[in-house]
Design a protein around this motif. Structure first.
Motif, short mmCIF file in Angstrom:
data_model
loop_
_atom_site.label_atom_id
_atom_site.label_comp_id
_atom_site.label_asym_id
_atom_site.label_seq_id
_atom_site.Cartn_x
_atom_site.Cartn_y
_atom_site.Cartn_z
N LYS A 64 0.93 -1.18 0.04
CA LYS A 64 0.08 -0.11 -0.07
C LYS A 64 0.74 1.30 -0.14
CE LYS A 64 -3.74 -2.22 2.56
NZ LYS A 64 -4.30 -2.25 3.84
N PHE A 65 0.42 2.37 -0.44
CA PHE A 65 0.90 3.56 -0.32
C PHE A 65 2.28 3.69 -1.24
CE2 PHE A 65 -1.70 3.02 3.30
CZ PHE A 65 -2.72 3.89 3.18
N TYR A 121 -0.57 -3.85 -5.67
CA TYR A 121 -0.68 -2.61 -4.60
C TYR A 121 -2.11 -2.23 -4.67
CZ TYR A 121 -0.42 0.22 -8.96
OH TYR A 121 -0.72 0.65 -9.93
N SER A 122 -2.17 -1.18 -3.85
CA SER A 122 -3.47 -0.42 -3.55
C SER A 122 -3.02 0.92 -2.77
CB SER A 122 -4.41 -1.16 -2.99
OG SER A 122 -3.98 -1.40 -1.48
N TYR A 123 -4.04 1.95 -3.15
CA TYR A 123 -3.84 3.24 -2.29
C TYR A 123 -2.26 3.60 -2.87
CZ TYR A 123 -7.58 1.43 0.66
OH TYR A 123 -8.88 0.83 0.75
N SER A 124 -1.99 3.65 -4.11
CA SER A 124 -0.87 4.26 -4.43
C SER A 124 -0.77 5.43 -5.74
CB SER A 124 0.05 3.16 -5.07
OG SER A 124 0.19 2.08 -3.95
N GLN A 125 0.34 5.82 -6.03
CA GLN A 125 0.00 6.87 -7.16
C GLN A 125 -0.06 6.37 -8.34
OE1 GLN A 125 4.13 8.79 -6.39
NE2 GLN A 125 3.03 10.70 -5.67
N SER A 126 -1.11 5.57 -8.61
CA SER A 126 -1.33 4.70 -9.83
C SER A 126 -1.70 5.79 -11.05
CB SER A 126 -2.58 4.05 -9.65
OG SER A 126 -2.61 3.04 -8.71
#
Length: 145
Positions: free
Chosen positions: A82-83, A119-124
């Motif tokens: 995450k993040f 991943y999640s909650y990232s700068q996608s």
């Protein structure tokens, strides 16, 4: 096709009519119990409710994967990454590649696992992140195929 995930399941969902859900796959984000008996009961209830898809958080215990192999659910694994940021990817490229490769290889032998969320909650949506992640993913893809 539409896939809807519910974060909790209640018995009131059992009234869903076949005609309303015929083009919809229903799923649930599931945190398995530690009891094999409870797991079997939960999976049977999900099956009875018409759920076809389960989302589980990594790591998934081996006995849970073994139990899931007796059912016809499509399973999605969500990693604990995450993040992620551009700087965390670029400064730890080898570590991230190893982590992603390990997760993919861990679940590769299970046909019912249809996807792994890396991943999640990232700068996608950041272009630099996309570029950096693409580089990491290309290396992981070459390693795991």
């Amino acid at each position: 096709m539409f896939c809807a995930f519910f974060t909790g399941v209640s018995s009131y969902l059992s009234f869903a009519q076949e005609s309303e859900t015929s083009n919809t796959e229903l799923g649930v984000s599931w945190t398995p119990s530690l009891s094999p008996q409870a797991i079997s009961e939960q999976l049977q209830e999900y099956e009875d409710l018409g759920f076809t898809t389960l989302e589980l958080a990594h790591p998934v215990p081996l006995f849970v994967l073994d139990t899931l192999s007796s059912y016809s659910f499509n399973v999605f694994i969500r990693s604990d990454n995450k993040f992620l940021t551009v700087s965390s990817l670029s400064s730890n490229t080898d570590d991230q590649q190893n982590k992603f490769t390990e997760i993919i290889q861990l679940y590769s032998g299970y046909e019912f696992i249809k996807a792994i969320g890396l991943y999640s909650y990232s700068q996608s949506f950041n272009q630099e992140f996309i570029s950096e992640f693409s580089s990491v993913l290309n290396t992981v893809d070459a390693t795991t195929n």
